[in-house]
Design a protein around this motif. Sequence first.
Motif, PDB file in Angstrom:
ATOM      1  N   UNK A  17     -10.600 -17.457 -26.569  1.00  0.00           N
ATOM      2  CA  UNK A  17      -9.264 -18.232 -26.468  1.00  0.00           C
ATOM      3  C   UNK A  17      -9.365 -18.890 -25.020  1.00  0.00           C
ATOM      4  N   UNK A  18      -8.769 -20.111 -25.042  1.00  0.00           N
ATOM      5  CA  UNK A  18      -8.870 -20.669 -23.576  1.00  0.00           C
ATOM      6  C   UNK A  18      -7.962 -19.836 -22.501  1.00  0.00           C
ATOM      7  N   UNK A  19      -8.511 -19.819 -21.363  1.00  0.00           N
ATOM      8  CA  UNK A  19      -7.816 -19.418 -20.298  1.00  0.00           C
ATOM      9  C   UNK A  19      -6.546 -20.194 -19.884  1.00  0.00           C
ATOM     10  N   UNK A  20      -5.623 -19.728 -19.623  1.00  0.00           N
ATOM     11  CA  UNK A  20      -4.286 -20.446 -19.061  1.00  0.00           C
ATOM     12  C   UNK A  20      -3.785 -19.613 -17.667  1.00  0.00           C
ATOM     13  N   UNK A  21      -3.847 -20.708 -16.701  1.00  0.00           N
ATOM     14  CA  UNK A  21      -3.328 -20.378 -15.386  1.00  0.00           C
ATOM     15  C   UNK A  21      -2.063 -21.024 -15.177  1.00  0.00           C
ATOM     16  N   UNK A  22      -0.980 -20.535 -14.559  1.00  0.00           N
ATOM     17  CA  UNK A  22       0.208 -21.300 -13.947  1.00  0.00           C
ATOM     18  C   UNK A  22      -0.166 -21.540 -12.431  1.00  0.00           C
ATOM     19  N   UNK A  32     -10.588 -25.338 -21.806  1.00  0.00           N
ATOM     20  CA  UNK A  32     -10.820 -25.316 -23.104  1.00  0.00           C
ATOM     21  C   UNK A  32     -12.268 -25.962 -23.627  1.00  0.00           C
ATOM     22  N   UNK A  33     -12.503 -26.404 -24.587  1.00  0.00           N
ATOM     23  CA  UNK A  33     -13.430 -27.082 -24.714  1.00  0.00           C
ATOM     24  C   UNK A  33     -13.265 -28.752 -24.612  1.00  0.00           C
ATOM     25  N   UNK A  34     -14.187 -29.169 -23.940  1.00  0.00           N
ATOM     26  CA  UNK A  34     -14.062 -30.970 -23.729  1.00  0.00           C
ATOM     27  C   UNK A  34     -14.342 -31.526 -24.834  1.00  0.00           C
ATOM     28  N   UNK A  35     -13.321 -32.438 -25.196  1.00  0.00           N
ATOM     29  CA  UNK A  35     -13.438 -33.398 -26.607  1.00  0.00           C
ATOM     30  C   UNK A  35     -14.573 -34.362 -26.565  1.00  0.00           C
ATOM     31  N   UNK A  36     -15.259 -34.644 -27.207  1.00  0.00           N
ATOM     32  CA  UNK A  36     -16.624 -35.398 -27.099  1.00  0.00           C
ATOM     33  C   UNK A  36     -16.602 -36.501 -28.344  1.00  0.00           C
ATOM     34  N   UNK A  37     -15.503 -36.308 -29.215  1.00  0.00           N
ATOM     35  CA  UNK A  37     -15.335 -37.264 -30.524  1.00  0.00           C
ATOM     36  C   UNK A  37     -15.001 -38.565 -29.982  1.00  0.00           C
ATOM     37  N   UNK A  38     -15.734 -39.697 -29.980  1.00  0.00           N
ATOM     38  CA  UNK A  38     -15.394 -40.996 -29.616  1.00  0.00           C
ATOM     39  C   UNK A  38     -14.384 -41.499 -30.504  1.00  0.00           C
ATOM     40  N   UNK A  39     -14.166 -41.445 -31.473  1.00  0.00           N
ATOM     41  CA  UNK A  39     -13.229 -41.980 -32.444  1.00  0.00           C
ATOM     42  C   UNK A  39     -11.732 -41.226 -32.060  1.00  0.00           C
ATOM     43  N   UNK A  40     -11.761 -39.974 -31.830  1.00  0.00           N
ATOM     44  CA  UNK A  40     -10.635 -39.278 -31.396  1.00  0.00           C
ATOM     45  C   UNK A  40      -9.948 -39.972 -29.907  1.00  0.00           C
ATOM     46  N   UNK A  53      -9.195 -32.068 -23.210  1.00  0.00           N
ATOM     47  CA  UNK A  53      -9.650 -30.464 -23.626  1.00  0.00           C
ATOM     48  C   UNK A  53      -8.760 -30.223 -25.061  1.00  0.00           C
ATOM     49  N   UNK A  54      -9.377 -29.335 -25.792  1.00  0.00           N
ATOM     50  CA  UNK A  54      -8.998 -29.113 -27.090  1.00  0.00           C
ATOM     51  C   UNK A  54      -8.557 -27.556 -27.026  1.00  0.00           C
ATOM     52  N   UNK A  55      -7.485 -27.164 -27.413  1.00  0.00           N
ATOM     53  CA  UNK A  55      -7.107 -25.839 -27.450  1.00  0.00           C
ATOM     54  C   UNK A  55      -6.336 -25.539 -28.743  1.00  0.00           C
ATOM     55  N   UNK A  56      -6.293 -24.518 -29.328  1.00  0.00           N
ATOM     56  CA  UNK A  56      -5.754 -23.797 -30.762  1.00  0.00           C
ATOM     57  C   UNK A  56      -4.238 -24.384 -30.392  1.00  0.00           C
ATOM     58  N   UNK A  57      -3.645 -24.744 -31.646  1.00  0.00           N
ATOM     59  CA  UNK A  57      -2.401 -25.004 -31.979  1.00  0.00           C
ATOM     60  C   UNK A  57      -1.520 -23.662 -31.320  1.00  0.00           C
TER      61      UNK A  57
END
Length: 68
Positions: A17-22, A32-40, A53-57
Motif C-alpha cells: 500500500x502507499x505510505x501516508x505521512x502527515x 503512490x504510483x505515478x500515473x503515465x496514462x496520457x488520456x487520463x 499519483x494513483x492510490x487505492x480507493x
Amino acid sequence: MRLTQLRGDDCPDGRTCPAVHQTDRGTFMIVGRRVSDAAALSQMAIGPDEIVIEVPMDLLPEVVPGAG
C-alpha cells in the motif's frame, strides 16, 4: 517540515500500500504510483510543478476519519 508516518508500505492484509505521512503544515504526503496514462492525464489540470499519483480507493477512509 516535520513528518509523522500514518501508514507504511505494508498493509495488515499483506498487500503493498502507499505510505501516508502527515505534515506539521496540515497536509498529507502520499507515496503512490505515478500515473503515465496520457488520456487520463489530459482530463486534468496539472500544474508545472505537480505530478499525479494513483492510490487505492480504500486508502483515505482508513487514514482520514470521515473521508469516503
